[in-house]
Design an enzyme around this catalytic site. Sequence first.
Site, PDB file in Angstrom:
ATOM      1  N   ASP A   1      -7.014  -5.560  15.594  1.00  0.00           N
ATOM      2  CA  ASP A   1      -7.419  -5.362  14.184  1.00  0.00           C
ATOM      3  C   ASP A   1      -6.207  -5.063  13.457  1.00  0.00           C
ATOM      4  O   ASP A   1      -5.136  -4.857  14.208  1.00  0.00           O
ATOM      5  CB  ASP A   1      -8.071  -4.068  14.275  1.00  0.00           C
ATOM      6  CG  ASP A   1      -8.525  -3.335  12.633  1.00  0.00           C
ATOM      7  OD1 ASP A   1      -8.822  -4.395  11.990  1.00  0.00           O
ATOM      8  OD2 ASP A   1      -8.533  -2.338  12.469  1.00  0.00           O
TER       9      ASP A   1
ATOM     10  N   LYS B   1       0.055   0.379 -16.359  1.00  0.00           N
ATOM     11  CA  LYS B   1       0.189  -0.120 -15.275  1.00  0.00           C
ATOM     12  C   LYS B   1      -1.048  -0.883 -14.768  1.00  0.00           C
ATOM     13  O   LYS B   1      -2.131  -0.155 -15.375  1.00  0.00           O
ATOM     14  CB  LYS B   1       0.596   1.128 -14.145  1.00  0.00           C
ATOM     15  CG  LYS B   1       0.704   0.649 -12.816  1.00  0.00           C
ATOM     16  CD  LYS B   1       0.704   1.824 -11.924  1.00  0.00           C
ATOM     17  CE  LYS B   1      -0.820   2.733 -12.042  1.00  0.00           C
ATOM     18  NZ  LYS B   1      -0.679   4.151 -10.995  1.00  0.00           N
TER      19      LYS B   1
END
Lengths: 314, 1042
Positions: B402, B529
Amino acid sequence: MADKKADQFYTRPPKMGKWESFKVFLWNPETSQFLGRTGSSWGKILLFYVIFYAALIGFFAAMLAVFYQTLDDNKPKWQGANGLIGSNPGLGFRPMPPDSNVESTLIWYKTGEPLNINYWTEELDRFLEPYHKQSGSENVDNCEKKDRPDENKFCEFKITADYAPCIKDMRYGFDGKERGGPCIFLKLNKIFGWQPDFYTNATAPNDMPKHLRDHIAKEEQQGKHHVIWVDCAGENPADIENIGPINYHPQRGFKGKYFPFHNVKGYVSPLVAVHFERPQRGVLINIECKAWARNIIHDRVDRRGSVHFELMVD
Amino acid sequence: MIRGSIYSQSEGTTRKGSQILGADDARNTAVSVAVEVSAKVAENRKRLKQGKSAKDNVADLKEELNMDEHLVPLEELYSRYNTNVETGLPSAIAEKMADEKPNRLTPQKQTPAVIKFLLTLFGGFSMLLWIGGVLAIIAYIIDYSRDSGAPRDNLYLGVVLIAVVCITSIFSYYQEAKSDAVMKGFLKMQPQRSHVLRDGKWSEVDADFLVVGDIITVTYGNVVPADIRIITASSFKVDNSSLTGEAEALSRSPECTDDNPMETKNLAFYSTNAVEGTCTAIVLRTGDDTFIGKIARLVGKTKKKETPIRKEIRHFIHLITGLALFLGAIFFTLAMTVQKQQFLQALVFLIGIIVANVPEGLLATVTVSLTLTARKMAKNNVIVKNLEAVETLGSTSCICSDKTGTLTQNRMTVNHLWYDLRVWAVDPAVEDCFQKEHNSFKMLYSIATLNSRATFEETDQSKPLSEWRTSGDASESALIKFCQQIRPISDARKDNPKVAEIPFNSTNKYAVTVCEQRDEGGRFVVYMKGAPERVLARCSKILVCDEEAPLDDTYKEHFEKAYKELGGLGERVLGFAYHNLDTSHYPPGFQFDSEKPNFPCEGLVFAGLYALIDPPRPAVPSSVKACQSAGIRVIMVTGDHPLTAKAIARSVNIIRDETVDELAARKGISESQVEPGEAKAIVVSGQKLKEMDEEEVQNIIRDYDQIVFARTSPQQKLVIVEAVQNVGNVVAVTGDGVNDSPALRQADIGVAMGIAGTDVSKSAADMILLDDDFSSIVKGVEEGRLIFDNIKKSIAYTLTSNIPELTPFLVNVLLNIPLPLSTIMILCIDLGTDMYPAISLAYESAESDIMKRRPRDSKKDKLVNNKLLQITYLQIGVLQACAGFFNYLIVMGDHGFLPKHLKGLREQWDNRNINNLRDSYGQEWTYESRKNLESMAQTAFLLAIVQVQWADLIICKTRMLSILHQGMRNKHLIIALIFETTLIILLTYAPGMSVAFRTYSLKPIYWVSALPFACLILLFDEMRKLIIRKYPQGWVRRNLYY
């Protein structure tokens, strides 16, 4: 990780049934392999093992040869108490029951049945054969008038007519005329270099049967006590009753002049023939014979210094 | 069922840790359930077409769920359960109900300990030994029935054999139970408490005592204790990954939004995690009636695959058992027919042959070796749940890893900046890798610091900044950590207090704050942002080298290029902009309104970009390389985006060459036109995987060297692991998430992460990396390979002495010589003198760099192969037998029985009534004295075996190297030699031994006689190894190297 190799690594083997793959293992026609090896491969591995085992046998033989160098042809390396045979000789009897019945110590016969008796007498004939041959041996010394044989010789042990009825001609008492019983021969196990230590009247132990003690005292006076004495008796009170009178030939023991045994060629053990004069018919009699010398210890379980057998005369 | 929760060690040390603090019973049961779910998935996988399996599976489960509780009005529900939201249930009734039906899952039936024990008692070699023991007792009974004074040897032997079986079984059972216990201690029990309303009062009770109709509250960090319907909620979110594999947290609220209970927002299920907010709810189902309880009952027990080492040992046991029975049968018949021996005698031979063939102590040796390695690995922070898994890692040929949390740190970090029309790489190792003095950078710093909800929860100076705990989302945390290095953010925030804020939402995709710049006289600045293209769309200017230039097309092109480049690296890119508000329009003290923005959100100045990535753990790239040089493929299987996956894969060396898509892009062709073999690397997305069948997946695994699977579902992970296995690999799977657990279960060895890992993944795994460090796997592979080699050596050592044990019986039958070695003495060797030396080989160090060779091919490289048997049985074993027989012969010969005299002597020798057996010197032996001689000869044979086993131990240290190279550094081995020697001295000379083992004191000379054979063994084997080293391709190497 090589990528091309990986391709090969991952190719799947062809699918095969168990039986099929076994057949291919047995004989693979494509590669001419038998049991997974080709002929030359089998040849090589077999050659390897032939060489390997040949070398190993050679090494083993060499080791054995070195070992033989340490041995004496005539005397064992470890003797007496130093070895395992010990210094306590066992007592043996003859005739022995047949091999098919190895566990048995029963001497059983029917009086007057020749077939029945023949086994025992033939057994004894065979046993006594060497005794008749010893006079031909170059190492034999007749030992008349002396207590020891010459160096590298042994004293002659003769079975003479005065052993009667314990002689071949009288079928060792087995034909049992006049309700007489058989002769059983006793012998002491040969132990290289074993020297008996004789009893005197003074040293005779308390557990020695009184008649034997008396006998020793009598013999000692004549200076004939250099003997390993033998005494046979019934084991149980019933046996003592059934056993009847016993005669010993040529005397009640083994003369000291036959000892020690030094493995001189042709040597035969001295014998005592035990004649059961009148054993009770049709009953089983347990008999124990003991050899008596100061350096013989008796142990019925381990059968040391004594011997046990059963007698049954029908 | 393993109950218990994990966070004993790392509690509170990580963000995740704190979330799991509330772990509890419900979760514990969930652990096993989820494993079962994964097992069921595995079962279904075959009959369902793989792409659909996930959906179908859920569909299956949905059918099971027939309920209306989420549809009816709450009032109806209250009356249905005789409860109400003000007072809850009367506690008397609730307690009675809880007694009748506690809220827990009926534990899955486990193999009872008795059965487990019986399996060890009758499995493996035990059956043979049982046969031997029973035969020995039968032999005694027959003997006794004939003669009540029969020696008790056979009875004694029978009892000893049975005792041996029992003791070794108890030992291996105990070992297994102990490693189970290690695991249980690791998963510590933490009973769950739950807030419940009863009799109008809130109280805390064990979750076990919840009943249907209870009104409860669930808060952040808890596990949902039952299937519940939400009554009220405040920003309540649950993580349903243990049910569906969806990793994202789902919000839950009182409205019913779907007829389907799985989809509707007003239900939450037993065992799922509450990750945010709180709620009050009514309990609908408890225990086995819950959704997960139903699956638990549906799913049958799964059998874990047989481990490679167990397979090898089974193979080996079959081989040895077959040989024992074959030889036993042949010699039994031979003794009965040709030699015409009594049944009893033949029986005694049979027992002897069985006992000689079975390496009684070997299985215990293997267990101990594995335990030792497991202990060694525990020191390296690797916990092994299943002892045999120790070796599995060594056989591993492919690791499916993973990404998040395993290869990477699971911690977003700023990796690139873009300002002044240039990309700046952030390298923590290099100071000043970007211009900190530029205004553009300063502006980026301000925006990132001030437009952020993230704060530090701790400022522990002793820890590196990257490990400080933060609140807030991953990106903002990454940004403040980055900024903190430049200047403490608290200072910046103090100087620039926030006066208004528009939080991020998914429609705007940006967040805005307005701050007062104290040092600029209270001027206000708007900071924005968000998604770069959205932010750019709201800008009219761009800050380039201290100047605000109009945002024209060239600048836009620059931006596009940078955005694409950074995005192509798999990084999460954020855009930043600002606007200095005019003090005349927005004087100090101006009131800003966040709800109805009274400040401009357009016409801003674009400042630059931050690019974030979850960086690989520092040791991972070298560990991956180490795996690759060890011939182990590392495949990445992740749920993450392909680009990110590829970027990480490249940075950790999983991908080293041009990928298919890159090749296609370079050549200007489509990906499907790329021939397999043209490219070595490929990134396969879950989307593409869905369209493939198993064969195609396998083809990908065969055709490409470097593979990344991205955007995969838990079910697909399973499919991938299975495909890799079917191609012929032993597969290790590493993972930490619930979504990894099916794959962990399917793998030959599942490796879970100890810190980041979920309970579910840990219970599905065979091995746990306590420090989450991928490089521990490399260490594990090394240990696994070493122990395989060393067990091989142990077996070689142990099997060799079978020949000197066996041959006495064969020769006894064939040549009728007095028995050269007693059965009890065989046991003295197998369970006495040989034991410690065999175990000591487990400590042997590797001969060569075992990490440079390919993993063993489980089809070809057997633990016990024909070459090993040849060398042990046909070569060294025969040499040893010669030594034994030599000692036997010289003891016999020295006492009067010369070798030529022994043949055919057995019958008379063993006859208790022959008291004048004549030897080669005319001496006559009583039964007792010759039995003493026999004991002594047998003791000499025993001593010879021990002495040649010295040599054998030394040659077994190495398979190829000379002992001169390897040295005698293994101190356990030296102690073992001393131990072995002490034991044989005790056996020979200690009082009482002659009774117990029929041994006999030996003269000193017999301590020397077998030594030439020991030297020969050393010499022969050194030569063999020399030739093997000299001619690596030669005949000797091919035929005489095990």
